[in-house]
Design a protein around this motif. Structure first.
Motif, short mmCIF file in Angstrom:
data_model
loop_
_atom_site.label_atom_id
_atom_site.label_comp_id
_atom_site.label_asym_id
_atom_site.label_seq_id
_atom_site.Cartn_x
_atom_site.Cartn_y
_atom_site.Cartn_z
N ILE A 91 79.55 37.54 72.79
CA ILE A 91 78.22 36.94 72.81
C ILE A 91 77.39 37.75 71.83
N VAL A 92 76.95 37.11 70.76
CA VAL A 92 76.14 37.79 69.75
C VAL A 92 74.68 37.70 70.21
N LEU A 93 74.08 38.87 70.35
CA LEU A 93 72.72 38.98 70.89
C LEU A 93 71.75 39.45 69.83
N ASN A 94 70.51 39.04 69.98
CA ASN A 94 69.43 39.59 69.17
C ASN A 94 68.54 40.37 70.13
N VAL A 95 68.66 41.69 70.08
CA VAL A 95 67.95 42.58 70.98
C VAL A 95 67.02 43.46 70.17
N ARG A 96 65.73 43.26 70.36
CA ARG A 96 64.72 44.04 69.65
C ARG A 96 64.98 44.08 68.15
N ASN A 97 65.21 42.89 67.61
CA ASN A 97 65.44 42.68 66.19
C ASN A 97 66.70 43.36 65.67
N ILE A 129 69.85 42.28 79.79
CA ILE A 129 70.74 42.62 78.69
C ILE A 129 69.99 43.39 77.60
N GLU A 130 68.71 43.08 77.42
CA GLU A 130 67.92 43.81 76.43
C GLU A 130 67.77 45.27 76.85
N GLY A 131 67.47 45.51 78.12
CA GLY A 131 67.34 46.87 78.62
C GLY A 131 68.64 47.64 78.51
N LEU A 132 69.76 46.99 78.85
CA LEU A 132 71.06 47.66 78.76
C LEU A 132 71.41 48.01 77.33
N MET A 133 71.31 47.06 76.44
CA MET A 133 71.72 47.29 75.04
C MET A 133 70.80 48.26 74.31
N LEU A 180 72.80 52.53 70.65
CA LEU A 180 72.82 51.51 69.61
C LEU A 180 71.52 51.39 68.82
N MET A 181 70.45 51.96 69.38
CA MET A 181 69.14 51.80 68.75
C MET A 181 68.42 53.13 68.70
N ASP A 182 67.61 53.29 67.68
CA ASP A 182 66.78 54.48 67.57
C ASP A 182 65.82 54.52 68.73
N ALA A 183 65.43 55.70 69.14
CA ALA A 183 64.50 55.86 70.26
C ALA A 183 63.20 55.12 69.99
#
Length: 167
Positions: free
Chosen positions: A90-96, A149-153, A160-163
């Motif tokens: 599942i390809v997600l768009n999470v916080r851009n 899912i946004e919170g998890l990813m 996976l993301m910068d702080a």
């Protein structure tokens, strides 16, 4: 009339109602906000990244975008993580940011009303992490674990993301 629209959105988010993409991890059925889903793809072996945690399977090139692939089955400690013809990403768009999530299979898209969603259970066991469960959805004889899912990813442990982006 426009002043009611933001209030309705805020209320629906608070009670976790809306449309959910349902998917399987082992014997359990989960749901995630359909608005976070960009596309669903068949599983292809990603390019492994050295020293990455086990749940990060690697990266794939998706139309010029390098996408990290997270196996939710491993991350959420499912007993097995077998790759077969039903396994999808599942390809997600999470916080851009574009991220792929490996699941056993995708079921369907369901709309859950306020009455069909119950709060996430409060468990005191230190080994049970319920931070990313927003509620339990019920429809007919099905029970769905609704995920943030946004919170998890975007969580720090996923890496996976910068702080600054995750905050």
């Amino acid at each position: 009339m426009q002043s009611n629209v933001p209030a309705l959105r805020k209320e629906s988010r608070a009670v976790a109602t809306g449309e959910y993409l349902t998917f399987k991890l082992g014997d359990e059925e989960y749901g995630m906000d359909i608005l976070k889903v960009q596309e669903i793809r068949s599983y292809e072996q990603p390019t492994r990244i050295a020293n990455a945690p086990d749940f990060i399977k690697g990266v794939v090139n998706l139309r010029g975008v390098i996408v990290p692939i997270v196996d939710l089955r491993i991350k959420l400690r499912c007993p097995t993580a077998e790759y077969n013809s039903f396994t999808v990403v599942i390809v997600l768009n999470v916080r851009n940011r574009v991220v792929g999530a490996v699941v056993d299979s995708v079921s369907d898209v369901l709309e859950l009303s306020k009455d069909a969603v119950r709060p996430a259970p409060e468990l005191n066991a230190g080994s049970v992490d319920t931070r990313f469960i927003t509620g339990i959805g019920t429809i007919q004889d099905r029970m769905l674990i609704l995920m943030d899912i946004e919170g998890l990813m975007s969580s720090a442990e996923m890496g996976l993301m910068d702080a600054a982006v995750a905050a």
